[in-house]
Motif scaffolding. Sequence first.
Motif, PDB file in Angstrom:
ATOM      1  N   UNK A   1       0.824  -1.205   0.000  1.00  0.00           N
ATOM      2  CA  UNK A   1       0.000   0.000   0.000  1.00  0.00           C
ATOM      3  C   UNK A   1       0.860   1.257   0.000  1.00  0.00           C
ATOM      4  N   UNK A   2       0.287   2.325  -0.540  1.00  0.00           N
ATOM      5  CA  UNK A   2       0.924   3.643  -0.542  1.00  0.00           C
ATOM      6  C   UNK A   2      -0.176   4.684  -0.343  1.00  0.00           C
ATOM      7  N   UNK A   3       0.145   5.815   0.292  1.00  0.00           N
ATOM      8  CA  UNK A   3      -0.875   6.842   0.511  1.00  0.00           C
ATOM      9  C   UNK A   3      -1.381   7.401  -0.829  1.00  0.00           C
ATOM     10  N   UNK A   4      -2.689   7.353  -1.027  1.00  0.00           N
ATOM     11  CA  UNK A   4      -3.303   7.883  -2.250  1.00  0.00           C
ATOM     12  C   UNK A   4      -4.798   8.002  -2.010  1.00  0.00           C
ATOM     13  N   UNK A   5      -5.325   9.200  -2.182  1.00  0.00           N
ATOM     14  CA  UNK A   5      -6.751   9.418  -1.936  1.00  0.00           C
ATOM     15  C   UNK A   5      -7.465   9.841  -3.207  1.00  0.00           C
ATOM     16  N   UNK A   6      -8.703   9.428  -3.316  1.00  0.00           N
ATOM     17  CA  UNK A   6      -9.618   9.893  -4.344  1.00  0.00           C
ATOM     18  C   UNK A   6     -10.891  10.351  -3.639  1.00  0.00           C
ATOM     19  N   UNK A   7     -11.598  11.345  -4.193  1.00  0.00           N
ATOM     20  CA  UNK A   7     -12.873  11.731  -3.576  1.00  0.00           C
ATOM     21  C   UNK A   7     -13.874  10.594  -3.715  1.00  0.00           C
ATOM     22  N   UNK A   8     -14.620  10.360  -2.651  1.00  0.00           N
ATOM     23  CA  UNK A   8     -15.622   9.301  -2.660  1.00  0.00           C
ATOM     24  C   UNK A   8     -17.021   9.871  -2.593  1.00  0.00           C
ATOM     25  N   UNK A   9     -18.002   8.993  -2.409  1.00  0.00           N
ATOM     26  CA  UNK A   9     -19.389   9.439  -2.356  1.00  0.00           C
ATOM     27  C   UNK A   9     -19.976   9.381  -0.950  1.00  0.00           C
ATOM     28  N   UNK A  10     -19.117   9.195   0.048  1.00  0.00           N
ATOM     29  CA  UNK A  10     -19.594   9.116   1.422  1.00  0.00           C
ATOM     30  C   UNK A  10     -20.012  10.504   1.909  1.00  0.00           C
ATOM     31  N   UNK A  11     -21.047  10.573   2.753  1.00  0.00           N
ATOM     32  CA  UNK A  11     -21.522  11.876   3.221  1.00  0.00           C
ATOM     33  C   UNK A  11     -20.619  12.518   4.279  1.00  0.00           C
ATOM     34  N   UNK A  12     -19.711  11.737   4.856  1.00  0.00           N
ATOM     35  CA  UNK A  12     -18.780  12.265   5.859  1.00  0.00           C
ATOM     36  C   UNK A  12     -17.469  11.500   5.740  1.00  0.00           C
ATOM     37  N   UNK A  13     -16.385  12.081   6.215  1.00  0.00           N
ATOM     38  CA  UNK A  13     -15.109  11.353   6.151  1.00  0.00           C
ATOM     39  C   UNK A  13     -15.195  10.051   6.945  1.00  0.00           C
ATOM     40  N   UNK A  14     -14.607   8.998   6.393  1.00  0.00           N
ATOM     41  CA  UNK A  14     -14.593   7.712   7.074  1.00  0.00           C
ATOM     42  C   UNK A  14     -13.373   7.629   7.979  1.00  0.00           C
ATOM     43  N   UNK A  15     -13.569   7.019   9.137  1.00  0.00           N
ATOM     44  CA  UNK A  15     -12.456   6.820  10.060  1.00  0.00           C
ATOM     45  C   UNK A  15     -11.662   5.592   9.608  1.00  0.00           C
ATOM     46  N   UNK A  16     -10.357   5.753   9.474  1.00  0.00           N
ATOM     47  CA  UNK A  16      -9.471   4.649   9.102  1.00  0.00           C
ATOM     48  C   UNK A  16      -8.893   4.062  10.380  1.00  0.00           C
ATOM     49  N   UNK A  17      -9.005   2.751  10.527  1.00  0.00           N
ATOM     50  CA  UNK A  17      -8.539   2.058  11.728  1.00  0.00           C
ATOM     51  C   UNK A  17      -7.543   0.986  11.305  1.00  0.00           C
ATOM     52  N   UNK A  18      -6.369   1.021  11.908  1.00  0.00           N
ATOM     53  CA  UNK A  18      -5.360  -0.016  11.644  1.00  0.00           C
ATOM     54  C   UNK A  18      -5.504  -1.074  12.723  1.00  0.00           C
ATOM     55  N   UNK A  19      -5.565  -2.351  12.298  1.00  0.00           N
ATOM     56  CA  UNK A  19      -5.835  -3.447  13.234  1.00  0.00           C
ATOM     57  C   UNK A  19      -4.845  -4.580  12.994  1.00  0.00           C
ATOM     58  N   UNK A  20      -4.225  -5.098  14.073  1.00  0.00           N
ATOM     59  CA  UNK A  20      -3.298  -6.229  13.900  1.00  0.00           C
ATOM     60  C   UNK A  20      -4.026  -7.499  13.462  1.00  0.00           C
TER      61      UNK A  20
END
Length: 187
Positions: free
Chosen positions: A136-155
Amino acid sequence: MSKIDPAKTLPLIHHREIVAQSRLFKVERLDLEFSNGATRQFERMAGHNRGAVMIVPLLNDDTMVLIREYAAGTHTYQLGFPKGLIDPGESVLTAANRELQEEAGFGAKELHEIHTVSMAPTFFNSDMTIVMARDLYPQSLPGDEPEPLEVVKWPLSEADKLLAREDFIEARCVAALFLAQKWLKEQ
């Protein structure tokens, strides 16, 4: 274990009719006749089955990327894997990489289709392809969600704790987790 007859004749569809419709869904009634002469009416969600993807992104060998988003069906916030519909003309892997960028802010250099699941084949014509995403590498595209999504890293090593959470309950996410673990063991 009983045998599966691959030559089993599908029921004849004598009539189809849309019996209910909303902005998002159509309910279709089917008048069916089975090979033994039995007739039934079934209702199903009618659709075009563009297909969908669910991505299991790995930042490294032991870190998954999840998102927390609003789930209108349960009126709760749920933790799960990035997912979305395949746009017309898109391949599964292109759609997976786009959804990953829109929902989690990462692109992937390595993508693998690992399995296709169906939500409820008795009522829906809706397939979802589970995709592993690595490198993975940091890269964003605009989405259709009504609010920003929380990103959670999980082991990944704490998958049992994830399964015990009250906000990780979507069956397709649970299936994707098990399928990803199986796929990783086979690599």
